[in-house]
Design a protein around this motif. Structure first.
Motif, PDB file in Angstrom:
ATOM      1  N   LYS A   1       0.816  -1.207   0.000  1.00 48.79           N
ATOM      2  CA  LYS A   1       0.000   0.000   0.000  1.00 48.79           C
ATOM      3  C   LYS A   1       0.854   1.262   0.000  1.00 48.79           C
ATOM      4  O   LYS A   1       1.860   1.343   0.699  1.00 48.79           O
ATOM      5  N   VAL A   2       0.396   2.233  -0.777  1.00 43.00           N
ATOM      6  CA  VAL A   2       1.013   3.548  -0.815  1.00 43.00           C
ATOM      7  C   VAL A   2      -0.111   4.574  -0.737  1.00 43.00           C
ATOM      8  O   VAL A   2      -1.183   4.374  -1.305  1.00 43.00           O
ATOM      9  N   CYS A   3       0.132   5.645   0.003  1.00 41.98           N
ATOM     10  CA  CYS A   3      -0.841   6.723   0.141  1.00 41.98           C
ATOM     11  C   CYS A   3      -0.344   7.943  -0.617  1.00 41.98           C
ATOM     12  O   CYS A   3       0.822   8.314  -0.499  1.00 41.98           O
TER      13      CYS A   3
ATOM     14  N   VAL B   1      -2.802   1.586  -4.449  1.00 40.09           N
ATOM     15  CA  VAL B   1      -2.764   3.041  -4.289  1.00 40.09           C
ATOM     16  C   VAL B   1      -4.004   3.551  -3.575  1.00 40.09           C
ATOM     17  O   VAL B   1      -5.134   3.336  -4.030  1.00 40.09           O
ATOM     18  N   ILE B   2      -3.767   4.241  -2.460  1.00 38.85           N
ATOM     19  CA  ILE B   2      -4.823   4.954  -1.741  1.00 38.85           C
ATOM     20  C   ILE B   2      -4.592   6.437  -1.995  1.00 38.85           C
ATOM     21  O   ILE B   2      -3.562   6.984  -1.603  1.00 38.85           O
ATOM     22  N   ALA B   3      -5.526   7.061  -2.686  1.00 38.61           N
ATOM     23  CA  ALA B   3      -5.419   8.489  -2.973  1.00 38.61           C
ATOM     24  C   ALA B   3      -6.419   9.237  -2.098  1.00 38.61           C
ATOM     25  O   ALA B   3      -7.532   8.767  -1.886  1.00 38.61           O
TER      26      ALA B   3
ATOM     27  N   VAL C   1      -3.927  10.710   9.600  1.00 41.95           N
ATOM     28  CA  VAL C   1      -3.544   9.469  10.289  1.00 41.95           C
ATOM     29  C   VAL C   1      -4.293   8.282   9.684  1.00 41.95           C
ATOM     30  O   VAL C   1      -3.700   7.234   9.410  1.00 41.95           O
ATOM     31  N   ASP C   2      -5.571   8.442   9.443  1.00 38.94           N
ATOM     32  CA  ASP C   2      -6.390   7.348   8.919  1.00 38.94           C
ATOM     33  C   ASP C   2      -5.915   6.880   7.547  1.00 38.94           C
ATOM     34  O   ASP C   2      -5.866   5.679   7.281  1.00 38.94           O
ATOM     35  N   VAL C   3      -5.557   7.810   6.658  1.00 36.77           N
ATOM     36  CA  VAL C   3      -5.169   7.416   5.296  1.00 36.77           C
ATOM     37  C   VAL C   3      -3.790   6.767   5.246  1.00 36.77           C
ATOM     38  O   VAL C   3      -3.472   6.079   4.278  1.00 36.77           O
ATOM     39  N   CYS C   4      -2.978   6.949   6.276  1.00 35.23           N
ATOM     40  CA  CYS C   4      -1.640   6.343   6.309  1.00 35.23           C
ATOM     41  C   CYS C   4      -1.649   4.909   6.829  1.00 35.23           C
ATOM     42  O   CYS C   4      -0.641   4.210   6.726  1.00 35.23           O
ATOM     43  N   LYS C   5      -2.775   4.475   7.350  1.00 36.85           N
ATOM     44  CA  LYS C   5      -2.880   3.160   7.972  1.00 36.85           C
ATOM     45  C   LYS C   5      -2.515   2.045   6.993  1.00 36.85           C
ATOM     46  O   LYS C   5      -3.080   1.943   5.909  1.00 36.85           O
ATOM     47  N   GLY C   6      -1.529   1.234   7.350  1.00 36.41           N
ATOM     48  CA  GLY C   6      -1.145   0.080   6.565  1.00 36.41           C
ATOM     49  C   GLY C   6      -0.268   0.370   5.353  1.00 36.41           C
ATOM     50  O   GLY C   6       0.027  -0.520   4.576  1.00 36.41           O
ATOM     51  N   CYS C   7       0.157   1.618   5.196  1.00 39.34           N
ATOM     52  CA  CYS C   7       0.957   1.986   4.020  1.00 39.34           C
ATOM     53  C   CYS C   7       2.446   1.793   4.280  1.00 39.34           C
ATOM     54  O   CYS C   7       2.918   1.923   5.404  1.00 39.34           O
ATOM     55  N   THR C   8       3.183   1.483   3.211  1.00 42.44           N
ATOM     56  CA  THR C   8       4.631   1.375   3.313  1.00 42.44           C
ATOM     57  C   THR C   8       5.325   2.636   2.810  1.00 42.44           C
ATOM     58  O   THR C   8       6.498   2.842   3.084  1.00 42.44           O
TER      59      THR C   8
END
Length: 127
Positions: free
Chosen positions: A19-21, A44-46, A76-83
């Motif tokens: 995952k990437v934000c 991708v989480i945008a 904080v929420d959108v960064c959850k689980g991202c590398t």
């Protein structure tokens, strides 16, 4: 004297589903970076505060979050689980808007940057 320009190619690493934000993923640059990352196997989480007007969501992200990263809880929420996290979010406008709203833009853009810098380590994002 003649100077010859040389360019180096840059190859994105394969994402292998990681995952990437992308904060500001609804914008022109953010969505194009998202498209390249998605093509290279990244999940991708945008996130953006308005809908993308340049391409369809499926073309540049796996998840699109309509949110405002000026709010720490959203960041904080959108960064959850991202590398990885890319911050391309910015409050901007045309020259007339920018000139008449310098302090508001400075405040908002500082808040965006500070929140993303705070959010990533809170969620143990390595990069």
């Amino acid at each position: 004297m003649r100077i010859q320009a040389t360019s180096k190619t840059f190859d994105l690493p394969q994402g292998d589903g990681r995952k990437v934000c992308i904060a500001g993923g609804g914008g022109f640059i953010g969505s194009h970076i998202g498209k390249k990352l998605k093509e290279n196997g990244w999940y991708v989480i945008a996130v953006g505060w308005r809908e993308n007007e340049f391409m369809n969501k499926d073309d540049f992200c796996d998840e699109y979050i309509l949110g405002d990263v000026r709010k720490l809880e959203v960041a904080v929420d959108v960064c959850k689980g991202c590398t990885q996290v890319y911050n391309l979010a910015a409050h901007m406008g045309g020259m007339g808007f920018v000139r008449s709203n310098e302090s508001v833009l400075s405040f908002n853009n500082t808040a965006i940057s500070m929140n993303m810098l705070e959010a990533a380590p809170r969620k143990d994002v390595p990069r």
